[in-house]
Design a protein around this motif. Structure first.
Motif, short mmCIF file in Angstrom:
data_model
loop_
_atom_site.label_atom_id
_atom_site.label_comp_id
_atom_site.label_asym_id
_atom_site.label_seq_id
_atom_site.Cartn_x
_atom_site.Cartn_y
_atom_site.Cartn_z
N PHE A 165 18.91 -10.56 1.87
CA PHE A 165 17.82 -10.23 2.59
C PHE A 165 17.40 -8.75 2.06
O PHE A 165 16.09 -8.56 1.96
CB PHE A 165 17.85 -10.25 4.12
N SER A 166 18.13 -8.03 2.24
CA SER A 166 18.06 -6.44 1.80
C SER A 166 17.41 -6.50 0.36
O SER A 166 16.47 -5.58 -0.12
CB SER A 166 19.07 -5.41 2.18
N SER A 167 18.39 -7.10 -0.59
CA SER A 167 17.86 -7.13 -2.05
C SER A 167 16.55 -7.63 -2.28
O SER A 167 16.04 -7.13 -3.09
CB SER A 167 18.79 -8.03 -2.83
N PHE A 168 16.09 -8.80 -1.43
CA PHE A 168 14.40 -9.27 -1.35
C PHE A 168 13.67 -8.07 -1.37
O PHE A 168 12.56 -7.99 -2.01
CB PHE A 168 14.42 -10.27 -0.56
N GLN A 171 13.82 -5.40 -4.30
CA GLN A 171 13.20 -5.92 -5.62
C GLN A 171 11.57 -5.74 -5.32
O GLN A 171 11.03 -5.28 -6.20
CB GLN A 171 13.56 -7.43 -5.88
#
Lengths: 204, 204
Positions: A165-168, A171
């Motif tokens: 979720f944090s990666s989303f 990006q």
């Protein structure tokens, strides 16, 4: 004084006992420099001068400029990131909305500049990596609450899923697309929370 | 000559008809400069000199250095990113492993430098955003195959979900943690594919 960022202070400490008053003075000076002069004005030297602290003191507590900047950044985020809405679905959507919203409003410039710096500065990379790992563990409280409520499977690798979720959000920040709609965020949370396979473990 | 990167060439074209031979010469020169001199040697000027092309020609086809660099980078990735393993689970794990593996082996330095540059250069940001959006659509073939096989729900926002997987890889690249184990990747794919809620849409 109790630090509001215990996980971070623990992380960046390299054994030296921090003096809470000095720590506070340094973080306050750093925040003021950032808000008044922006990133280009931010340096360990400038922070030391304003906080009337020695550069070695700062470096003892924060091994790099990026580490100090991440602490200042994290303080600006405040404590509203993991609201308990009563359901994991609601908590996850709120988490995504709050993070994207914070970056849209103010914190995004600092964070993306730290990420950029980390790609050519090993000390910044280390600070960023520590920060990312620490935050994925901390945000895990959302899913831990879900497990406690019996909503989420107990065998889940929680930090790993929170990383997703944090990666989303990362990006979105790094490609200048922070304007995800609530509909998109809800769709995403629903998709992963309940799965998007037509057959799944529970239905089988 | 048929371009191996039709989606990219379409995207970066600003109306001017490309000459395939010139395009190939420019991309080859750009790739050679990158492999011989690294990122610091890479400039539109150097590429123009080596390809015996005019700088205006290059800028007509690639609006920024980052756009050209992304095309070169994408060619190096090759065509092995979406292997058909027979199941969506296998395809997704293979996608993650292939991308992280490619970045570990060679492509990571270039891609993270483009991401870094995009945080202070609007033209690079635009190129990166276009690239990210294009790739999430292209990698959607993994889930589209799943829909066709009846494995994946037909109402899924496929590019959005693929963004989640690619974002995970981005964060790993940007924090220097490309060494995700197959066990972790499998856990992640299983978690989102079948859901991690104890109750889900299908079991209800």
């Amino acid at each position: 004084m109790t630090s509001i960022i215990p996980d971070i202070t623990k992380r960046t400490s390299i054994g030296a006992q921090r003096n809470p008053a000095s720590e506070e003075a340094i973080l306050t000076a750093a925040a003021e420099i950032l808000s008044e002069g922006g990133l280009s004005a931010f340096s360990i030297e400038a922070v030391a001068r304003r906080a009337k602290a020695g550069k070695p003191t700062i470096y003892r507590w924060w091994p790099s400029k990026a580490a100090l900047l991440l602490d200042v950044y994290h303080r600006q985020k405040g404590e509203t990131f993991y609201p308990d809405t009563g359901s994991t679905r609601g908590d996850l959507i709120a988490f995504l909305e709050t993070l994207l919203g914070f970056w849209t409003k103010s914190g995004g410039e600092v964070f993306r500049s730290i990420i950029a710096e980390a790609q050519s500065d090993p000390a910044a990379l280390e600070a960023l990596r520590d920060y990312a790992v620490t935050r994925c563990r901390a945000s895990g409280i959302i899913l831990e609450r879900g497990v406690a409520r019996g909503e989420i499977q107990a065998d889940l690798d929680i930090p790993l899923v929170m990383e997703l979720f944090s990666s989303f959000c990362w990006q979105r920040l790094l490609t200048g697309r922070l304007d995800a709609s609530r509909e998109q965020l809800s769709h995403l949370v629903d998709a992963v929370l309940t799965g998007f396979a037509t057959q799944n473990r529970h239905a089988q």
